[in-house]
Design an enzyme around this catalytic site. Structure first.
Site, short mmCIF file in Angstrom:
data_model
loop_
_atom_site.label_atom_id
_atom_site.label_comp_id
_atom_site.label_asym_id
_atom_site.label_seq_id
_atom_site.Cartn_x
_atom_site.Cartn_y
_atom_site.Cartn_z
N GLY A 1 -53.35 67.37 46.28
CA GLY A 1 -52.41 67.57 47.38
C GLY A 1 -51.44 68.73 47.17
N GLY B 1 -83.22 94.04 49.52
CA GLY B 1 -83.88 92.88 48.91
C GLY B 1 -83.54 92.74 47.44
CD GLU C 1 -54.16 83.30 37.58
OE1 GLU C 1 -53.15 83.99 37.69
OE2 GLU C 1 -54.78 83.17 36.51
N GLY C 2 -53.69 81.59 43.46
CA GLY C 2 -53.04 81.86 44.75
C GLY C 2 -54.01 82.56 45.67
CD GLU D 1 -50.19 67.13 41.09
OE1 GLU D 1 -49.94 66.47 42.12
OE2 GLU D 1 -49.47 67.12 40.09
CB ILE E 1 -57.31 72.19 34.91
CG1 ILE E 1 -56.39 71.40 35.85
CG2 ILE E 1 -56.55 72.79 33.73
CD1 ILE E 1 -55.36 72.23 36.61
CB THR E 2 -59.25 77.72 34.08
OG1 THR E 2 -59.47 78.01 35.45
CG2 THR E 2 -60.07 78.67 33.23
N1 CAA Z 1 -39.75 84.23 40.70
C1 CAA Z 1 -38.65 83.45 40.56
N2 CAA Z 1 -38.29 82.50 41.47
C2 CAA Z 1 -39.08 82.35 42.56
C3 CAA Z 1 -40.24 83.14 42.77
C4 CAA Z 1 -40.56 84.12 41.79
N3 CAA Z 1 -41.63 84.90 41.93
N4 CAA Z 1 -40.81 82.75 43.92
C5 CAA Z 1 -40.06 81.78 44.45
N5 CAA Z 1 -39.01 81.54 43.61
C6 CAA Z 1 -37.92 80.59 43.82
C7 CAA Z 1 -37.24 80.87 45.15
O1 CAA Z 1 -36.24 81.85 45.03
C8 CAA Z 1 -36.66 79.51 45.49
O2 CAA Z 1 -35.48 79.31 44.74
P1 CAA Z 1 -34.12 78.82 45.45
O3 CAA Z 1 -34.48 77.52 46.11
O4 CAA Z 1 -33.16 78.71 44.31
O5 CAA Z 1 -33.76 79.87 46.45
C9 CAA Z 1 -37.70 78.53 44.94
O6 CAA Z 1 -38.45 79.26 43.94
C10 CAA Z 1 -38.64 78.02 46.00
O7 CAA Z 1 -39.26 79.14 46.58
P2 CAA Z 1 -40.00 79.08 47.99
O8 CAA Z 1 -39.09 78.42 48.98
O9 CAA Z 1 -40.53 80.44 48.31
O10 CAA Z 1 -41.20 78.05 47.66
P3 CAA Z 1 -42.35 77.49 48.58
O11 CAA Z 1 -42.47 76.04 48.34
O12 CAA Z 1 -42.21 78.00 49.98
O13 CAA Z 1 -43.70 78.12 47.92
C11 CAA Z 1 -45.36 79.78 47.39
C12 CAA Z 1 -43.87 79.44 47.67
C13 CAA Z 1 -45.31 81.28 47.10
C14 CAA Z 1 -46.25 79.53 48.57
C15 CAA Z 1 -45.83 79.01 46.13
O14 CAA Z 1 -45.97 77.64 46.40
C16 CAA Z 1 -47.17 79.56 45.59
O15 CAA Z 1 -47.20 80.56 44.87
N6 CAA Z 1 -48.29 78.89 45.90
C17 CAA Z 1 -49.58 79.24 45.35
C18 CAA Z 1 -49.82 78.46 44.09
C19 CAA Z 1 -50.85 79.11 43.21
O16 CAA Z 1 -50.90 80.32 43.05
N7 CAA Z 1 -51.67 78.29 42.60
C20 CAA Z 1 -52.67 78.75 41.69
C21 CAA Z 1 -52.79 77.82 40.52
S1 CAA Z 1 -53.44 78.57 39.05
C22 CAA Z 1 -55.10 78.83 39.28
O17 CAA Z 1 -55.59 78.84 40.35
C23 CAA Z 1 -55.90 79.18 38.09
C24 CAA Z 1 -56.98 78.25 37.72
O18 CAA Z 1 -56.99 77.78 36.62
C25 CAA Z 1 -58.10 77.99 38.64
#
Ligand code: CAA
Length: 400
Positions: free
Chosen positions: A130, A340, A363-364, A128, A158-159
């Site tokens: 935000g 070039g 994807e992150g 989103e 959104i792809t």
């Molecule tokens: N597997 C299982 N559980 C997981 C996990 C994993 N890989 N990673 C985290 N968790 C769990 C944690 O254990 C935690 O659980 P508990 O509270 O029970 O301990 C919970 O999830 C929260 O974890 P964090 O505290 O680590 O979460 P956070 O808020 O700090 O965020 C982050 C972590 C890795 C930064 C995450 O927000 C993230 O991956 N962000 C990137 C998002 C992303 O990749 N977006 C891309 C969208 S898709 C796209 O781009 C494609 C398109 O179409 C263009």
């Protein structure tokens, strides 16, 4: 340790390479100029059996592995990263459902989309305005009303959303619980689901990203995937898998950049010899080759781990950032080697460089991948005994 592919894997890889040579490489540049979803080629990929590989056989899919998916993504990414993204968009859209939905849900909502004559699409709706890197900050709301949920919110980037028949939507059922209040829903295209702004991008023009708006969308409670509150973990488990797919596309891009640059360095003569004979160019080619080889190994290893049911968060993050950075570096080096010729759009390097950039973002971001992997490294090392102890007066030195 055996690094060779099985006969089945080799055949799939060859089939995807053949498809790329026949359909993607000759058409990618012309298609790009239209800046629209490449429906015809994606349809051909569907007919060639290169889509929806991970859907289990019980729900009408081929039930192939994540490693198998990486062969298709590398081969198609070699031809065009945008087209590869369009061909693999269902991998991302349906992965949360394969992870969290029941077979009955998959049969009802996914099977009809993957078994018909025409290719159908899903869209993964997490991001989103935000909530980008901070995926847990999703503001889209899902409110239970009897046997239904009412969903409101706006998703962006959104792809394949304009083409999608089914939206995999992350929405908050209990906002005060933050990540623990997120849930995931399957939302069929219908009343209240609208496509908003379609983005104009720098590269990967053969894939489409847009906003999706959900306005009082009502879905039966059976559209909830898993339980309320499981959405964030399902999203993270999904990305652990699909990041190997992005790394595979990136490996394809890095390989293509190397091949185009090496071919050019062999035939381009300056100062009386092929430019590849100058060490300045030759050493660049060597570094490019090493990046491709390392990207491929990281990618396949992280996919293999997931296929074994092993936790691969660190390794899929390594694969994603290393391969995407390598694709960007190799594409930049290919432009440089071709001079070039590299900078003009009649030659392939210019498109590779534009396309590669997105691999470091979607994807992150690669910074998020480093955050994920460094966090795990620190946790793993907390109780590590390396055998090295500094002693003061016969005791372990205090940690500063
Ligand atoms: N597997 C299982 N559980 C997981 C996990 C994993 N890989 N990673 C985290 N968790 C769990 C944690 O254990 C935690 O659980 P508990 O509270 O029970 O301990 C919970 O999830 C929260 O974890 P964090 O505290 O680590 O979460 P956070 O808020 O700090 O965020 C982050 C972590 C890795 C930064 C995450 O927000 C993230 O991956 N962000 C990137 C998002 C992303 O990749 N977006 C891309 C969208 S898709 C796209 O781009 C494609 C398109 O179409 C263009």
């Amino acid at each position: 340790m055996d690094f060779s592919l099985s006969e089945k894997e080799q055949k799939l890889f060859e089939r995807a390479k053949e498809f790329t040579r026949e359909h993607i490489t000759p058409e990618a540049n012309e298609l790009e100029k239209r800046n629209e979803f490449p429906k015809e080629i994606v349809q051909k990929a569907y007919e060639a059996g290169l889509m929806n590989l991970h859907i289990p056989t019980e729900a009408g899919g081929p039930g192939l592995s994540l490693l198998d998916e990486t062969f298709v993504s590398e081969a198609t990414g070699y031809g065009c990263a945008g087209l590869a993204t369009s061909i693999m968009c269902n991998n991302l859209a349906f992965a949360p459902l394969v992870i969290g939905a029941t077979i009955e849900q998959l049969k009802k909502y996914v099977e009809p989309l993957i078994t018909g004559k025409d290719a159908k699409f899903g869209a993964f709706c997490l991001t989103e305005r935000g909530a980008g890197s901070d995926a847990g900050a999703v503001a889209t709301r899902a409110v239970r009303d009897g046997d239904e949920y009412i969903i409101n919110g706006l998703k962006c980037y959104i792809t394949s959303a304009p083409q999608a028949s089914l939206f995999t939507v992350f929405a908050s059922t209990q906002p005060e619980l933050k990540t623990k209040g997120l849930s995931v829903f399957m939302i069929p295209k219908g009343k209240g689901v609208k496509i908003g702004h379609i983005e104009n991008k720098m590269g990967q023009l053969n894939s489409v990203q847009s906003e999706v708006i959900f306005e009082d969308v009502r879905v039966p409670k059976e559209c909830l995937v898993g339980k309320e509150g499981e959405g964030f973990k399902i999203a993270m488990k999904t990305l652990d898998k699909t990041r190997a797919g992005i790394a595979a596309i990136a490996t394809g891009v890095a390989q293509r950049a190397l091949d185009e640059a090496a071919k050019f360095a062999n035939i381009r003569h300056q100062f009386g010899q092929a430019i590849g004979r100058f060490q300045g160019i030759g050493f660049m080619l060597a570094d490019m080759g090493a990046r491709v080889a390392a990207s491929r190994l990281l990618t396949r290893y992280s996919a293999w781990m997931a296929d074994q049911g092993m936790m691969n968060s660190k390794d899929s993050a390594f694969a994603k950032f290393f391969a995407a950075d390598s694709a960007m570096q190799n594409a930049t080096d290919a432009v440089q080697i071709m001079g070039g010729y590299g900078y003009i759009s009649e030659y392939p390097a210019e498109k590779l460089m534009r396309d590669a950039k997105l691999l470091q973002i979607y994807e992150g971001t690669n910074q998020i991948q480093r955050l994920v992997s460094s966090g795990i490294i620190l946790r793993e090392s907390a109780n590590l005994d390396t055998g090295f102890h500094v002693k003061y007066d016969g005791k372990d030195a205090p940690i500063m």
